[in-house]
Motif scaffolding. Structure first.
Motif, PDB file in Angstrom:
ATOM      1  N   ARG A  74       0.836  -1.189   0.000  1.00  0.00           N
ATOM      2  CA  ARG A  74       0.000   0.000   0.000  1.00  0.00           C
ATOM      3  C   ARG A  74       0.874   1.244   0.000  1.00  0.00           C
ATOM      4  O   ARG A  74       2.051   1.197   0.272  1.00  0.00           O
ATOM      5  CB  ARG A  74      -0.882  -0.033   1.244  1.00  0.00           C
ATOM      6  N   ALA A  83       3.245   2.648   3.090  1.00  0.00           N
ATOM      7  CA  ALA A  83       2.319   2.653   4.214  1.00  0.00           C
ATOM      8  C   ALA A  83       2.783   1.639   5.248  1.00  0.00           C
ATOM      9  O   ALA A  83       3.063   0.492   4.918  1.00  0.00           O
ATOM     10  CB  ALA A  83       0.911   2.316   3.732  1.00  0.00           C
ATOM     11  N   ARG A  84       2.895   2.100   6.495  1.00  0.00           N
ATOM     12  CA  ARG A  84       3.238   1.224   7.608  1.00  0.00           C
ATOM     13  C   ARG A  84       2.393   1.622   8.795  1.00  0.00           C
ATOM     14  O   ARG A  84       1.847   2.716   8.851  1.00  0.00           O
ATOM     15  CB  ARG A  84       4.720   1.348   7.956  1.00  0.00           C
ATOM     16  N   GLU A  85       2.345   0.756   9.750  1.00  0.00           N
ATOM     17  CA  GLU A  85       1.541   1.025  10.928  1.00  0.00           C
ATOM     18  C   GLU A  85       2.340   1.788  11.969  1.00  0.00           C
ATOM     19  O   GLU A  85       3.512   1.513  12.208  1.00  0.00           O
ATOM     20  CB  GLU A  85       1.087  -0.307  11.539  1.00  0.00           C
ATOM     21  N   VAL A  86       1.695   2.776  12.587  1.00  0.00           N
ATOM     22  CA  VAL A  86       2.282   3.531  13.687  1.00  0.00           C
ATOM     23  C   VAL A  86       1.325   3.434  14.860  1.00  0.00           C
ATOM     24  O   VAL A  86       0.133   3.678  14.715  1.00  0.00           O
ATOM     25  CB  VAL A  86       2.494   5.019  13.307  1.00  0.00           C
ATOM     26  N   THR A  87       1.849   3.091  16.022  1.00  0.00           N
ATOM     27  CA  THR A  87       1.012   2.970  17.210  1.00  0.00           C
ATOM     28  C   THR A  87       1.274   4.157  18.118  1.00  0.00           C
ATOM     29  O   THR A  87       2.400   4.380  18.563  1.00  0.00           O
ATOM     30  CB  THR A  87       1.329   1.659  17.960  1.00  0.00           C
ATOM     31  N   TRP A  93      -2.475  11.147  18.757  1.00  0.00           N
ATOM     32  CA  TRP A  93      -3.315  11.272  17.563  1.00  0.00           C
ATOM     33  C   TRP A  93      -4.073  12.598  17.585  1.00  0.00           C
ATOM     34  O   TRP A  93      -4.209  13.253  16.544  1.00  0.00           O
ATOM     35  CB  TRP A  93      -4.299  10.106  17.447  1.00  0.00           C
ATOM     36  N   SER A 104       0.110  12.934   8.742  1.00  0.00           N
ATOM     37  CA  SER A 104       1.254  12.516   7.927  1.00  0.00           C
ATOM     38  C   SER A 104       2.234  13.655   7.707  1.00  0.00           C
ATOM     39  O   SER A 104       3.451  13.484   7.855  1.00  0.00           O
ATOM     40  CB  SER A 104       0.785  11.974   6.577  1.00  0.00           C
TER      41      SER A 104
END
Length: 187
Positions: A74, A83-87, A93, A104
């Motif tokens: 993605r 696209a990567r996941e960020v926690t 947020w 972003s």
């Protein structure tokens, strides 16, 4: 950059057999194995110092084709966006959502600021880790390895050179290139 274009180096024992684009290096490895099937060849990624496992079955065109681009995930691949996941915690947020341009863009700004303030320290650490990976594979049994490793992680190029002076020239030189090239490229 495609996988086939990444820079790599193959060692035949203690000497460099081939350097350059992975596609060209793979074909040189295939040629050497055709000449000497018992050759002790190892191919390294010039950025990470990791060993590259080459699949040399088939025709030269098939070998190069298998080295092609990695499957794309993605994101916006044409722009280099991945696209990567960020926690993050909800408060993070919330703060990001309130920034001009959205989450972003705010993250990109924060990372760019941190990189400017880094003064190349992260790149230097990554380069030394790459050199250590290579050293462990080909120089681990050479005299002065432990002392050379200490000098490497102390970022002491002169100390490294002293400890590695008795090593085969290609191994010593390639390790130095991996460890300190990124720093020189920044200058």
């Amino acid at each position: 950059m495609s996988n086939a274009d990444r820079l790599s180096t193959t060692f035949d024992g203690n000497t460099i057999l081939a350097r350059g684009r992975l596609a060209d290096v793979a074909l040189a490895v295939r040629q050497r194995l055709n000449e000497r099937p018992d050759a002790a060849l190892l191919t390294f990624d010039d950025t990470t110092g990791r060993v590259i496992d080459l699949d040399l079955r088939g025709t030269p065109a098939e070998i190069v084709a298998r080295l092609g681009d990695e499957p794309r995930g993605r994101g916006r691949p044409k722009l280099g966006v991945v696209a990567r996941e960020v926690t993050l915690l909800p408060r993070h947020w919330d703060w990001l959502a309130a920034q001009p341009g959205g989450a972003s863009q705010a993250l990109r700004r924060l990372i760019d600021e941190a990189r400017r303030g880094d003064r190349g320290e992260t790149q230097g650490r990554i380069a030394r880790e790459a050199a250590y990976r290579f050293m462990s594979a080909l120089a681990g049994n050479l005299p002065g390895f432990e002392e050379a490793t200490r000098a490497l992680f102390a970022n002491d190029e002169i100390g490294f050179f002293r400890q590695a002076a008795g090593w085969p020239a290609d191994i010593r030189t390639y390790t130095q290139e991996l460890a300190w090239r990124a720093v020189r490229d920044e200058d």
